[in-house]
Design an enzyme around this catalytic site. Structure first.
Site, PDB file in Angstrom:
ATOM      1  N   ARG A 161       0.811  -1.234   0.000  1.00 32.39           N
ATOM      2  CA  ARG A 161       0.000   0.000   0.000  1.00 32.39           C
ATOM      3  C   ARG A 161       0.836   1.273   0.000  1.00 32.39           C
ATOM      4  O   ARG A 161       0.560   2.227   0.749  1.00 32.39           O
ATOM      5  CB  ARG A 161      -0.984   0.022   1.170  1.00 32.39           C
ATOM      6  CG  ARG A 161      -1.974  -1.103   1.159  1.00 32.39           C
ATOM      7  CD  ARG A 161      -2.826  -1.165  -0.105  1.00 32.39           C
ATOM      8  NE  ARG A 161      -3.535  -2.437  -0.101  1.00 32.39           N
ATOM      9  CZ  ARG A 161      -3.086  -3.521  -0.764  1.00 32.39           C
ATOM     10  NH1 ARG A 161      -2.002  -3.463  -1.504  1.00 32.39           N
ATOM     11  NH2 ARG A 161      -3.767  -4.640  -0.712  1.00 32.39           N
ATOM     12  N   SER A 210      -9.904   1.298   3.288  1.00 32.37           N
ATOM     13  CA  SER A 210      -9.303   0.886   4.564  1.00 32.37           C
ATOM     14  C   SER A 210      -8.689   2.080   5.278  1.00 32.37           C
ATOM     15  O   SER A 210      -7.955   2.862   4.684  1.00 32.37           O
ATOM     16  CB  SER A 210      -8.207  -0.147   4.332  1.00 32.37           C
ATOM     17  OG  SER A 210      -8.783  -1.314   3.813  1.00 32.37           O
ATOM     18  N   GLU A 281      -3.537   3.832   6.506  1.00 35.92           N
ATOM     19  CA  GLU A 281      -3.396   3.602   5.061  1.00 35.92           C
ATOM     20  C   GLU A 281      -3.878   4.845   4.320  1.00 35.92           C
ATOM     21  O   GLU A 281      -3.319   5.236   3.305  1.00 35.92           O
ATOM     22  CB  GLU A 281      -4.226   2.381   4.640  1.00 35.92           C
ATOM     23  CG  GLU A 281      -4.132   2.080   3.150  1.00 35.92           C
ATOM     24  CD  GLU A 281      -4.740   0.738   2.776  1.00 35.92           C
ATOM     25  OE1 GLU A 281      -4.611  -0.238   3.554  1.00 35.92           O
ATOM     26  OE2 GLU A 281      -5.349   0.661   1.698  1.00 35.92           O
TER      27      GLU A 281
END
Ligand SMILES: Cc1cc2nc3c(=O)[nH]c(=O)nc-3n(C[C@H](O)[C@H](O)[C@H](O)COP(=O)(O)OP(=O)(O)OC[C@H]3O[C@@H](n4cnc5c(N)ncnc54)[C@H](O)[C@@H]3O)c2cc1C
Length: 294
Positions: A161, A210, A281
């Site tokens: 990510r 997320s 994130e």
């Protein structure tokens, strides 16, 4: 000519629908316009904030002092080539997947439930179902105020990510390497993955995906926060999703302050109950880093 607007609310450019005004919003439709916008930002001494679909972005309530940059027109187009796709940095994953499916090119199915753009996918190394951008990316055209360069995945520093790209480096084009696969098979895989998503995540709510990355270990962030009793926890207009605790929903007029208060509480409880320090994130724009856990 690059289109320049002032005072546009970032809430309009993000999937969570939160965020105050952008100092400047620049829309670039060609590489020449993109270079022009980047030089404008440099001359004005302003940072650049490229925004795709704003699907992993939380912007400050009092706005962002930057040139917010959107890629449109030619920089959001998609061409099918023999080995895959050549996609503008601003092209949506939905359109890329559609074009790939129609051309009988497989490998991009994992992106069916990721509501972003090609550029945002590279920068976040977005992924799902065990695959991510690094599996399909051949190279990306990265543009700065000083020039442009095609970069291979190893040069982009793609990791879980994230990537090594800075905000003044704009992904203007992406080449995807895909394989031949019958369209009907692609369609069936996508239908299955979307059904799985709908059963487990709040796909019909305003969120930014997320909130935190998954820590190492067996238990994912969603389950951890659920065990902390956070499902449905509300602060102001923001709620931790009753369906999946690693999502924050804009329930009713949420502000970035509401979302941050929920993130602070989630981090506190995860640390207290699991000894884990959750790492965000979601990308922050115009916001300070979350306070350190004491
Ligand atoms: C319902 C939902 C489900 C999601 N599911 C997933 C999932 O399964 N897996 C996953 O990985 N993510 C998921 N996300 C998060 C998000 O969709 C991805 O991170 C996506 O790749 C972000 O793309 P974007 O274009 O919206 O980027 P944005 O959110 O607009 O921006 C994210 C970052 O990329 C930068 N950026 C955007 N475009 C460019 C560009 N052209 N050049 C340079 N920098 C750029 C921005 O400056 C910012 O730093 C989900 C989000 C939602 C709302």
């Amino acid at each position: 000519m690059t289109t320049i607007e002032h005072g546009v609310r970032i809430a309009k450019l993000t999937t969570i629908g939160v965020g105050g005004a952008a100092r400047v919003l620049a829309r670039a439709s060609t590489l020449a316009e993109l270079r022009e916008a980047l030089r404008f930002a440099r001359d004005e001494g302003l940072p650049v904030l490229p925004v795709g679909l704003g699907s992993n972005l939380l912007a400050a309530d009092d706005g962002v002092d930057a040139v917010v940059l959107r890629l449109e027109g030619e920089l959001a187009g998609v061409d099918v080539v023999e080995t895959g796709l050549v996609a503008g940095g601003g092209s949506t994953n939905a359109v890329c997947l559609h074009r790939a499916r129609d051309a009988g090119l497989g490998g991009f199915e994992f992106a069916c439930a990721i509501p972003g753009t090609a550029g945002g996918g590279v920068v976040m190394n977005a992924g799902a179902y065990g695959r991510d951008w690094s599996d399909v990316l051949a190279r990306a055209l990265v543009v700065t105020a000083d020039g442009e360069e095609w970069m291979a995945p190893d040069e982009l520093g793609l990791a879980y990510r994230g990537s090594a790209l800075g905000q003044d480096q704009v992904v203007a084009r992406v080449e995807y390497r895909l394989e031949k696969r019958p369209s009907a098979e692609i369609k069936a895989t996508v239908a299955e993955l979307i059904a799985q998503r709908k059963a487990t995540q709040p796909t019909n709510k305003r969120t930014f995906g997320s909130v935190f990355k998954n820590p190492e270990g067996e238990i994912g962030t969603g389950r951890m926060l659920e065990l902390c009793g956070l499902k449905g926890h509300r602060i102001g207009g923001a709620t931790i999703s009753p369906m999946h605790a690693n999502f924050i929903e804009n329930a009713d007029g949420a502000t970035s302050a509401d979302c941050i208060a929920l993130m602070v509480e989630a981090r506190r409880r995860a640390r207290e109950q699991f000894g884990v320090e959750l790492e965000r994130e979601v990308v922050f724009a115009g916001l300070p880093e979350l306070p350190a856990l004491t």
